[in-house]
Enzyme design. Sequence first.
Site, PDB file in Angstrom:
ATOM      1  CB  CYS A 163      -3.601  37.468  68.672  1.00  0.00           C
ATOM      2  SG  CYS A 163      -2.246  36.525  67.982  1.00  0.00           S
ATOM      3  CG  ASP A 171       9.075  28.267  70.996  1.00  0.00           C
ATOM      4  OD1 ASP A 171       8.226  28.011  70.125  1.00  0.00           O
ATOM      5  OD2 ASP A 171       8.879  28.042  72.220  1.00  0.00           O
ATOM      6  CG  HIS A 226       3.365  29.773  64.991  1.00  0.00           C
ATOM      7  ND1 HIS A 226       2.041  29.855  65.340  1.00  0.00           N
ATOM      8  CD2 HIS A 226       3.831  28.618  65.531  1.00  0.00           C
ATOM      9  CE1 HIS A 226       1.715  28.802  66.070  1.00  0.00           C
ATOM     10  NE2 HIS A 226       2.782  28.023  66.190  1.00  0.00           N
TER      11      HIS A 226
END
Length: 124
Positions: free
Chosen positions: A12, A38, A111
């Site tokens: 992951c 991000d 998330h």
Amino acid sequence: MSALNLYHDPDCIFCKIIAKKIPSRVVYEDEEIFAFHDINPWAPVHFLLIPKMHLSSMAQVGTEHGALLGRMMALVPKLALEQGCNPYPEGGYRLVSNTGREGGQEVQHLHFHVMGGPRPWLRG
Ligand code: AMP
Ligand code: ZN
């Protein structure tokens, strides 16, 4: 292995970010929770808030995760302001958790997107 014995998925990408095997711009970290910018921001402020424990999405969340999710949600107002979101109500932010294919989820580690700052935004 953390003292909390948290489950990590070796394949992951967000577990690798938590383990610092992949670099990120860290916003917040404690024993259970991680937040980072991000890489492809939609808005002037755009960070992701994740549990360190690997849960694939909101679909895996149950009542046993209530305390963890409560702590995550309670961090949002503080982190959003610290990262440059303007105060409510003129400012504010968008809190989003894409879930599953039809929910537009691309990374399979739970998330929360926190997006804010002056408009117009690139997307959203
Ligand atoms: P979602 O579509 O909700 O699964 O969103 C996944 C988000 O993760 C996207 O907004 C991506 O830009 C972001 N993302 C993917 N890889 C990274 C990375 N290495 N560092 C920071 N953000 C990432
Ligand atoms: Zn993970």
